[in-house]
Write an enzyme that holds these catalytic residues in place. Structure first.
Site, mmCIF file in Angstrom:
data_model
loop_
_atom_site.group_PDB
_atom_site.id
_atom_site.type_symbol
_atom_site.label_atom_id
_atom_site.label_comp_id
_atom_site.label_asym_id
_atom_site.label_seq_id
_atom_site.Cartn_x
_atom_site.Cartn_y
_atom_site.Cartn_z
ATOM 1 C CG ASP A 159 -2.185 -0.745 1.069
ATOM 2 O OD1 ASP A 159 -2.462 -1.175 -0.069
ATOM 3 O OD2 ASP A 159 -2.916 -0.922 2.071
ATOM 4 N N GLY B 81 13.914 8.115 -35.509
ATOM 5 C CA GLY B 81 14.923 7.053 -35.448
ATOM 6 C C GLY B 81 15.858 7.184 -34.257
ATOM 7 C CD GLU C 168 6.773 -2.186 -5.479
ATOM 8 O OE1 GLU C 168 6.018 -1.460 -4.826
ATOM 9 O OE2 GLU C 168 7.978 -1.947 -5.688
HETATM 10 N N1 COS Z 1 -3.970 -4.169 3.869
HETATM 11 C C1 COS Z 1 -4.307 -4.998 4.904
HETATM 12 N N2 COS Z 1 -5.024 -6.133 4.733
HETATM 13 C C2 COS Z 1 -5.389 -6.461 3.479
HETATM 14 C C3 COS Z 1 -5.071 -5.659 2.362
HETATM 15 C C4 COS Z 1 -4.343 -4.466 2.598
HETATM 16 N N3 COS Z 1 -4.020 -3.652 1.603
HETATM 17 N N4 COS Z 1 -5.570 -6.244 1.253
HETATM 18 C C5 COS Z 1 -6.195 -7.371 1.642
HETATM 19 N N5 COS Z 1 -6.085 -7.512 2.979
HETATM 20 C C6 COS Z 1 -6.644 -8.568 3.808
HETATM 21 C C7 COS Z 1 -8.147 -8.746 3.508
HETATM 22 O O1 COS Z 1 -8.909 -7.873 4.309
HETATM 23 C C8 COS Z 1 -8.381 -10.202 3.870
HETATM 24 O O2 COS Z 1 -8.462 -10.266 5.299
HETATM 25 P P1 COS Z 1 -9.312 -11.447 6.056
HETATM 26 O O3 COS Z 1 -8.587 -12.728 5.707
HETATM 27 O O4 COS Z 1 -9.189 -11.090 7.490
HETATM 28 O O5 COS Z 1 -10.698 -11.380 5.489
HETATM 29 C C9 COS Z 1 -7.064 -10.877 3.448
HETATM 30 O O6 COS Z 1 -6.070 -9.837 3.438
HETATM 31 C C10 COS Z 1 -7.182 -11.524 2.083
HETATM 32 O O7 COS Z 1 -7.563 -10.525 1.147
HETATM 33 P P2 COS Z 1 -8.192 -10.876 -0.295
HETATM 34 O O8 COS Z 1 -9.339 -11.830 -0.103
HETATM 35 O O9 COS Z 1 -8.463 -9.597 -1.001
HETATM 36 O O10 COS Z 1 -6.984 -11.663 -1.012
HETATM 37 P P3 COS Z 1 -6.872 -12.273 -2.464
HETATM 38 O O11 COS Z 1 -6.191 -13.569 -2.396
HETATM 39 O O12 COS Z 1 -8.188 -12.230 -3.164
HETATM 40 O O13 COS Z 1 -5.783 -11.296 -3.163
HETATM 41 C C11 COS Z 1 -4.984 -9.583 -4.635
HETATM 42 C C12 COS Z 1 -6.079 -10.127 -3.688
HETATM 43 C C13 COS Z 1 -5.011 -10.215 -6.019
HETATM 44 C C14 COS Z 1 -5.345 -8.124 -4.719
HETATM 45 C C15 COS Z 1 -3.576 -9.764 -3.985
HETATM 46 O O14 COS Z 1 -3.195 -11.114 -4.012
HETATM 47 C C16 COS Z 1 -2.499 -8.944 -4.680
HETATM 48 O O15 COS Z 1 -2.322 -7.761 -4.380
HETATM 49 N N6 COS Z 1 -1.748 -9.564 -5.596
HETATM 50 C C17 COS Z 1 -0.611 -8.924 -6.254
HETATM 51 C C18 COS Z 1 0.608 -9.180 -5.461
HETATM 52 C C19 COS Z 1 1.767 -8.410 -5.946
HETATM 53 O O16 COS Z 1 1.799 -7.202 -5.829
HETATM 54 N N7 COS Z 1 2.749 -9.150 -6.469
HETATM 55 C C20 COS Z 1 3.970 -8.563 -6.896
HETATM 56 C C21 COS Z 1 5.028 -8.925 -5.911
HETATM 57 S S1 COS Z 1 5.987 -7.599 -5.364
HETATM 58 S S2 COS Z 1 7.141 -7.215 -6.894
#
Ligand code: COS
Length: 405
Positions: free
Chosen positions: A254, A355, A378
């Protein structure tokens, strides 16, 4: 272009710092960083020794005090980071050189999880050295089959007495091979999917950790695949509680996703700057390139995209710094829009150069290679769209929006 001319052009591109998102210290920071960067940061067209350059940049940025903005070294509290400052510095460094932006940002991303969830002992051991540039940090989340889909992480960590034992592989790890430690996410199995992951601080010299497999990318920077083979990590190197790894990763992202948008802005501003110089000096069809309306249309689109991106980036940063509260949606919008917009701006600059724009060593050729990865790492653009849409749909469901009055 001469570094002096680049520095001179900087005054104009800081006009946005008079927006209400900023205070006077932000404007001062931008000018000081720009002066430093125009002296200390070389334009590395296609770095042949990215490892050595990054090591040097980290040391010099530590000595100059810039890394303290990305790493809360005293007390190590992530809440104390000023995201607007991080974004300003990324903009400035990216304007000069992608490797400088990379070296700065990775110190923050690589240590962010420690600042967010580390014990006092871990924060005291690791953060001051990252902030001073003595120690290089890395963030190890991705795997071959788990990039966007973090829930699919397969690397495991099992408790054995006073240690955890890590097995598996992590890939696309920036700073892989030169980092002094890695924050590694692995499955501890408290629950399926995202609820069964944990985060660990693992020293580069830990037995069973190898970072020898290097990855060569179009804008060269240190990157590797990590192999974990019975890698023993002291149990007190766990960040937060077992099973909290996913949330720690998301909270770290975030912060830093917003700043990826800022790096994109730095690349885009440099591309517009180069395009303006070119359009004003290139003669064709008996007039200047800048006299052609098609060139003017391009320049107008580039400038508008840059301002729109800046508004989203600094809205997210200001919200975190001043208004408080979660910025997950705002950060996703900022990262998605700014990186996509920067790709278009850089592409337009290459077109204006003709070019010359694809000749290795030309600043816009460098930008063309550097900007591409930002739409992927990210959290790819597609992931940001998921995050934004989910938040919209959740809010609509809560408020009953869509139901007729
Ligand atoms: N801050 C705090 N908590 C968070 C959050 C955040 N920004 N985002 C999600 N959560 C929490 C949710 O509230 C949920 O909590 P509960 O288990 O208590 O309900 C939990 O984490 C799971 O969240 P969610 O169901 O949204 O997870 P998903 O598996 O559906 O994942 C995405 C969602 C696809 C958005 C996530 O996997 C993602 O961001 N993927 C990309 C990862 C990335 O950036 N990869 C690159 C690597 S770094 S180069």
């Amino acid at each position: 272009m001469e570094q002096g001319a680049v520095a001179g052009a900087e005054a104009g591109r800081f006009a946005h710092l008079s927006w209400p998102f900023f205070g006077e210290p932000h404007a001062r920071l931008a000018h000081e960083a720009a002066q430093w960067a125009s002296r200390a940061v070389g334009n590395t067209p296609h770095a042949t020794d990215a490892d050595a350059i990054c090591r040097r940049l980290v040391r010099e940025m530590g000595a100059a005090g810039w890394l303290r903005y990305a790493v809360p070294s005293q007390g190590g509290d992530a809440a104390r980071l000023d995201l607007r400052s991080i974004c300003i510095l990324r903009e400035v460094f990216a304007f000069h050189d992608g490797l400088a932006d990379f070296a700065f940002a990775m110190q923050g991303l690589g240590s962010g999880a420690i600042a967010i969830a580390g014990s006092e002992a871990l924060r005291e051991t690791y953060l001051p050295r990252v902030a001073s540039g003595e120690s290089i940090a890395a963030f190890a989340l991705s795997e071959t089959d788990s990039g966007s889909d973090v829930a699919a992480i397969a690397a495991t960590a099992r408790r054995e007495g006073t240690h955890y034992v890590l097995d598996g592989a992590k890939t696309w790890i920036s700073n892989g091979g030169i980092a002094d430690f890695y924050v590694i996410f692995a499955r501890t199995g408290e629950a399926p999917g995202t609820r069964g992951l944990s985060a660990f601080v693992v020293d580069a010299g830990a037995p069973g950790l190898s970072a020898d497999e290097r990855i060569d990318v179009i804008a060269p920077h240190p990157m590797a695949t990590l192999r974990l083979t019975g890698c023993r990590v002291p149990a007190d190197h766990l960040l937060g509680a077992p099973g909290e790894g996913f949330k720690i990763a998301m909270r770290t992202l975030d912060i830093f996703r917003t700043s990826v948008g800022a790096a994109a802005l730095g690349f885009a501003r440099r591309a517009l700057h180069e395009a303006l110089q070119r359009a004003r000096t290139r003669r064709l069809f008996g007039q200047m390139l800048s006299d052609l309306q098609m060139t003017q249309a391009k320049l107008a689109d580039m400038a508008t995209a840059i301002d729109a991106a800046a508004l989203l980036v600094y809205r997210a940063a200001w919200t975190r710094d001043v208004a408080g509260g979660a910025i997950t949606r705002d950060a996703a919008m900022a990262k998605m829009y700014a990186t996509e917009a920067a790709q278009g701006v850089v592409d337009a600059a290459v077109q204006i150069f003709g070019g010359l724009g694809v000749v290795r060593g030309n600043p816009v050729e460098r930008l063309y290679r550097e900007v591409r990865a930002l739409r992927i790492y990210e959290g790819a653009t597609e992931v940001q769209k998921l995050i934004i849409a989910r938040q919209l749909l959740d809010a609509a469901a809560r408020s009953g929006e869509g139901a007729l009055p």
